[in-house]
Design an enzyme around this catalytic site. Structure first.
Site, mmCIF file in Angstrom:
data_model
loop_
_atom_site.group_PDB
_atom_site.id
_atom_site.type_symbol
_atom_site.label_atom_id
_atom_site.label_comp_id
_atom_site.label_asym_id
_atom_site.label_seq_id
_atom_site.Cartn_x
_atom_site.Cartn_y
_atom_site.Cartn_z
ATOM 1 N N SER A 116 41.807 45.528 29.825
ATOM 2 C CA SER A 116 41.390 44.324 29.107
ATOM 3 C C SER A 116 41.550 44.536 27.598
ATOM 4 O O SER A 116 42.628 44.921 27.149
ATOM 5 C CB SER A 116 39.964 43.948 29.494
ATOM 6 O OG SER A 116 39.669 42.623 29.111
ATOM 7 N N ASP A 239 43.402 35.431 37.140
ATOM 8 C CA ASP A 239 42.501 35.736 36.029
ATOM 9 C C ASP A 239 41.920 34.459 35.426
ATOM 10 O O ASP A 239 42.648 33.576 34.991
ATOM 11 C CB ASP A 239 43.266 36.507 34.946
ATOM 12 C CG ASP A 239 42.352 37.235 33.975
ATOM 13 O OD1 ASP A 239 41.197 36.805 33.816
ATOM 14 O OD2 ASP A 239 42.789 38.236 33.387
ATOM 15 N N HIS A 295 40.389 39.027 37.168
ATOM 16 C CA HIS A 295 40.413 39.972 36.053
ATOM 17 C C HIS A 295 39.847 41.334 36.450
ATOM 18 O O HIS A 295 38.739 41.439 36.979
ATOM 19 C CB HIS A 295 39.599 39.396 34.895
ATOM 20 C CG HIS A 295 39.753 40.150 33.610
ATOM 21 N ND1 HIS A 295 40.945 40.215 32.922
ATOM 22 C CD2 HIS A 295 38.861 40.875 32.883
ATOM 23 C CE1 HIS A 295 40.786 40.940 31.826
ATOM 24 N NE2 HIS A 295 39.533 41.351 31.786
#
Length: 335
Positions: A116, A239, A295
């Site tokens: 991330s 995501d 995600h």
């Protein structure tokens, strides 16, 4: 005190790791390069999940020295630093830590994986300091082209809620841009063209700089990215945390309502090669990959494949590590 300690560690490296030694020998031909990992928002370097990733990396490529980047030795404070702090100062701290680390500083190169927001921070590391140099950089669900909205927080995550509330007050103030981490990779755009707003270009503390979006370009940034062997960007198909998710591939969403996407290769940042991505692509070093799920939904199978494909021993058939750092890799791919 510092120089003698470092000299002692250097001698151990030259001799190789002895019986029972915890210091790896990175001079052996079959030895994998060290692996540095930068975690994401709301995580900390000592989390069980990151420890498991490190163990998996070592099982896949035995002898891998794994270092989890941290901004504080206290895990709680390290987590807080993912929400609050000046990213430019944080990155400078990491650059200094890695450059003086008794093991990493002796490596001819390292591999890197960013989860991330840790992905664009590692890219910033490559651009700004890159000492020790990164050979292969892999990012998962990273916000390379920024975010257009702030993520939702868990109902009881008050640290996250407090940060996100403050972010929405005045995103472009010096106070927010020097203290709130996600604000520093927020990218406001014209809703019809997708082009960045003047407020973002002028006031962004981090992203506008490392993406070389200002008039004066930093040629060092482009040279360092072009010097990577592989830059692998994973996008999560489902995501909903990163908005827009296509930011993970440096793509630009022209209109969030219609969802029209301009791929990286059609953007000015690529065509004029502000970041060295085109040059890296031309030598086969830029890789676009997609994985199913939301995600940071990562399977063991996916991680093992990444470790095998990009983080294994680099010396092959008598070639030295240094000679392979600039060697062209396999062809790039985009899904």
């Amino acid at each position: 005190m510092y120089l003698p300690v470092r000299l002692f560690v250097s001698i151990l490296f030259l001799l190789g790791s002895g019986s029972g030694s915890t210091i790896p020998s990175i001079t052996k031909p079959s030895q994998p390069l060290p692996l540095i990992i930068w975690h994401g928002l709301g995580d900390n370097y000592a989390a069980e999940g990151l420890a498991y990733v490190g163990e998996l990396a070592n099982e896949t490529n035995p002898g891998t020295y794994v270092y989890n980047i941290r901004l504080d030795e206290d895990p709680g404070s390290d987590r807080t630093a993912t929400f609050f702090g000046n990213v430019t100062e944080q990155l400078a701290q990491v650059c200094d830590t890695l450059a003086t680390h008794p093991i990493l500083s002796l490596a001819p190169a390292v591999n890197a994986i960013g989860f991330s927001q840790g992905g664009q921070f590692l890219r910033g590391y490559v651009e700004r300091c890159n000492n020790p140099p990164v050979r292969n950089l892999v990012t998962f669900g990273s916000q390379h082209n920024g975010i257009a909205d702030f993520q939702a927080c868990a109902p009881t995550d008050w640290l996250c809620k407090g940060a996100m509330a403050l972010l929405k007050v005045n995103t472009w103030s010096n106070y927010v841009q020097s203290r709130l981490v996600p604000a520093q990779y927020y990218r406001s755009c014209n809703i019809s063209t997708g082009e960045p707003t003047p407020e973002y270009i002028e006031n962004s503390n981090f992203l506008a700089d490392i993406n070389n979006e200002r008039v004066l370009k930093n040629t060092k940034y482009a040279a360092n990215i072009a010097g990577l062997n592989k830059f692998v960007m994973y996008l999560f198909r489902d995501d909903t945390t990163v908005i827009p998710k296509e930011s993970g591939w440096f793509a630009q969403v022209t209109n969030l309502t219609s969802g029209v996407v301009t791929p990286l290769r059609n953007r000015t940042i690529y065509k004029e090669d502000w970041l060295g991505l085109k040059k890296l692509d031309e030598k086969g070093g830029l890789v676009f990959r997609e994985t199913e799920g939301g995600h940071m939904k990562l399977s063991d199978e996916l991680l093992i494949k990444v470790f095998k494909d990009f983080f294994g021993p680099v010396e092959e058939k008598g070639k030295k590590v240094e000679d392979m750092l600039m060697q062209d890799g396999e062809g790039s791919e985009e899904l």
